[in-house]
Design an enzyme around this catalytic site. Sequence first.
Site, PDB file in Angstrom:
ATOM      1  N   CYS A   1       0.840  -1.203   0.000  1.00  7.13           N
ATOM      2  CA  CYS A   1       0.000   0.000   0.000  1.00  7.13           C
ATOM      3  C   CYS A   1       0.872   1.249   0.000  1.00  7.13           C
ATOM      4  O   CYS A   1       1.952   1.269   0.599  1.00  7.13           O
ATOM      5  CB  CYS A   1      -0.884   0.050   1.250  1.00  7.13           C
ATOM      6  SG  CYS A   1      -2.252  -1.116   1.210  1.00  7.13           S
TER       7      CYS A   1
ATOM      8  N   CYS B   1      -4.330  -8.773   5.844  1.00  9.97           N
ATOM      9  CA  CYS B   1      -4.194  -7.744   4.800  1.00  9.97           C
ATOM     10  C   CYS B   1      -5.565  -7.093   4.658  1.00  9.97           C
ATOM     11  O   CYS B   1      -6.549  -7.771   4.351  1.00  9.97           O
ATOM     12  CB  CYS B   1      -3.771  -8.362   3.473  1.00  9.97           C
ATOM     13  SG  CYS B   1      -3.878  -7.160   2.127  1.00  9.97           S
TER      14      CYS B   1
ATOM     15  N   ASP C   1      -5.464  -5.313 -23.679  1.00 10.83           N
ATOM     16  CA  ASP C   1      -5.309  -5.233 -22.220  1.00 10.83           C
ATOM     17  C   ASP C   1      -3.973  -5.882 -21.850  1.00 10.83           C
ATOM     18  O   ASP C   1      -3.942  -6.953 -21.231  1.00 10.83           O
ATOM     19  CB  ASP C   1      -6.488  -5.950 -21.542  1.00 10.83           C
ATOM     20  CG  ASP C   1      -6.464  -5.793 -20.032  1.00 10.83           C
ATOM     21  OD1 ASP C   1      -5.626  -5.024 -19.516  1.00 10.83           O
ATOM     22  OD2 ASP C   1      -7.290  -6.445 -19.365  1.00 10.83           O
TER      23      ASP C   1
ATOM     24  N   CYS D   1      -2.805  -0.961 -17.210  1.00  9.97           N
ATOM     25  CA  CYS D   1      -2.592  -0.897 -15.755  1.00  9.97           C
ATOM     26  C   CYS D   1      -1.294  -0.142 -15.456  1.00  9.97           C
ATOM     27  O   CYS D   1      -0.773  -0.244 -14.343  1.00  9.97           O
ATOM     28  CB  CYS D   1      -2.601  -2.289 -15.127  1.00  9.97           C
ATOM     29  SG  CYS D   1      -1.436  -3.417 -15.886  1.00  9.97           S
TER      30      CYS D   1
HETATM   31  C1  LIG Z   1      -3.770  -7.679 -17.791  1.00  7.69           C
HETATM   32  S1  LIG Z   1      -4.133  -9.321 -18.294  1.00  7.69           S
HETATM   33  C2  LIG Z   1      -5.678  -9.070 -19.111  1.00  7.69           C
HETATM   34  C3  LIG Z   1      -6.568 -10.277 -19.259  1.00  7.69           C
HETATM   35  C4  LIG Z   1      -8.031 -10.015 -19.598  1.00  7.69           C
HETATM   36  N1  LIG Z   1      -8.237  -8.894 -20.479  1.00  7.69           N
HETATM   37  C5  LIG Z   1      -8.882  -9.855 -18.353  1.00  7.69           C
HETATM   38  O1  LIG Z   1      -9.395  -8.747 -18.125  1.00  7.69           O
HETATM   39  O2  LIG Z   1      -9.021 -10.822 -17.601  1.00  7.69           O
HETATM   40  C6  LIG Z   1      -2.969  -9.561 -19.562  1.00  7.69           C
HETATM   41  C7  LIG Z   1      -3.014 -10.911 -20.252  1.00  7.69           C
HETATM   42  O3  LIG Z   1      -2.039 -10.892 -21.302  1.00  7.69           O
HETATM   43  C8  LIG Z   1      -1.411 -12.162 -21.374  1.00  7.69           C
HETATM   44  N2  LIG Z   1      -0.116 -11.938 -22.042  1.00  7.69           N
HETATM   45  C9  LIG Z   1       1.051 -11.508 -21.497  1.00  7.69           C
HETATM   46  N3  LIG Z   1       1.976 -11.329 -22.455  1.00  7.69           N
HETATM   47  C10 LIG Z   1       1.381 -11.642 -23.643  1.00  7.69           C
HETATM   48  C11 LIG Z   1       1.820 -11.634 -24.994  1.00  7.69           C
HETATM   49  N4  LIG Z   1       3.046 -11.255 -25.333  1.00  7.69           N
HETATM   50  N5  LIG Z   1       0.945 -11.993 -25.946  1.00  7.69           N
HETATM   51  C12 LIG Z   1      -0.322 -12.363 -25.644  1.00  7.69           C
HETATM   52  N6  LIG Z   1      -0.793 -12.396 -24.371  1.00  7.69           N
HETATM   53  C13 LIG Z   1       0.048 -12.037 -23.388  1.00  7.69           C
HETATM   54  C14 LIG Z   1      -1.343 -12.635 -19.944  1.00  7.69           C
HETATM   55  O4  LIG Z   1      -1.248 -14.038 -19.887  1.00  7.69           O
HETATM   56  C15 LIG Z   1      -2.678 -12.108 -19.384  1.00  7.69           C
HETATM   57  O5  LIG Z   1      -3.686 -13.068 -19.512  1.00  7.69           O
END
Ligand SMILES: C[S@@+](CC[C@H](N)C(=O)[O-])C[C@H]1O[C@@H](n2cnc3c(N)ncnc32)[C@H](O)[C@@H]1O
Length: 414
Positions: free
Chosen positions: A79, A154, A343, A370
């Site tokens: 935090c 937590c 995302d 994020c």
């Molecule tokens: C922030 S999460 C978002 C997942 C989804 N949009 C959700 O809201 O649940 C990012 C996702 O990207 C995947 N990821 C990470 N690197 C990647 C890459 N180079 N190509 C494709 N997917 C990837 C991760 O496994 C993860 O599931």
Amino acid sequence: MSETYEVQLTTWAYGGEALGRLEDGRAVFVPLALPGERVRVRLTEDKPRYARGEVTALLEAAADRVAPRCPLYGRCGGCHYQHVAYAAQLTAKRAIVRDQLVRIGKFPDPAVAPTVPSPAVWGYRNHIQMHLSPEGRLGFRAPRSAEVVPAEDCLLAAQPLRDLIPHLVLEAGSGVERVHLRVGAGDEVLLWLRGQRPAPPAFQVDFPLSAVYTNPEGAAFVLAGRGFLPMEVKGKVFRVSAASFFQVNLAVAEAMIDHLLEHLPLTPRARLLELYSGVGLFSAFLAPQVGELVAVESSPEACYDFGANLDAFDHVALYEAPAAMALEHLAAQGFQPDVAVLDPPRSGLSRAALDGLMALAPAMVAYVSCDPATLARDGRRMARHGYRLVHITPFDMFPQTYHIETISLWERRR
Ligand SMILES: C[S@@+](CC[C@H](N)C(=O)[O-])C[C@H]1O[C@@H](n2cnc3c(N)ncnc32)[C@H](O)[C@@H]1O
């Protein structure tokens, strides 16, 4: 005793610290303080261009300062804003997003909407990650350090997880390094243990919970119950494996889904590309609105879950591949999306993924981020490819912390 300096703090920096200037003009970053405060600091980092300081005396407190609730606040690195009134946390996040877009993205006057608040500002996390101290005690990492601060509670965790933490005992020498606790629909709990040994540790449980061990090669062993949790969002139930990503604050995730549904030009003929789709959380709500959905996700576990979660839709295809590789393939196939939803993880888009997306030239892009710093970097690159930032909305997925989730909409100019 080392020297101390009096500093007037003026703005928020991204990362949880307040920013001021030393007499020699260098920026100094100060945690556990607020803009508007006058503090005395001791330098903990002293670089040629900037410094970092810890407060030794609060000379003038800001009106937005409140008493932190957690006894570990300041020692635990989880935090950063417990000493900041919640309304001020929201305005800080909006200002930080704007600042990152101006400084890194070079957007002169970005339209940043007010931060959408979290309905719960404590106990909102359905997932926490704990580490093991060398003595075998569970805890959280200290600020900017790999040191583990033992913890039995937590305040950000949902109640079923808080109830469980004091009962978790791992034998010293078990080889386990990290423990993820996650709670799903019906308060079902899943423990995900990760360690350095090929074989799982001995495991005994007196609670009705599921437990999974994953070894360094990525092999998963179900130690109790089952290897996934059901998670419910807006009336839909998702299968989420231990290793799959899922949003930690479901009330805010729902607001983000509503935002996407409201602002994207989704029609029964639209072709939608969704990069970094995870287990299909957004896809499940977007798919019924479009003619075709192509999703891309690299994690095998998340792809398996996606298959189960989106099974009902015939017009949905999933590529299990890194985004850059899938984009190359899609371009070769002549796929032309009307809309793209992205995302990515905190690192944002790789150069190759961004170039691959730009080559497909969707008319509109919704970028769910994020990390406002990598978003600003990627936004600058997208602007060079002719995309205009229409608007950006911060969502407070992570109250009491510096983390900022945003959804930005980008329109192709030509
Ligand atoms: C922030 S999460 C978002 C997942 C989804 N949009 C959700 O809201 O649940 C990012 C996702 O990207 C995947 N990821 C990470 N690197 C990647 C890459 N180079 N190509 C494709 N997917 C990837 C991760 O496994 C993860 O599931």
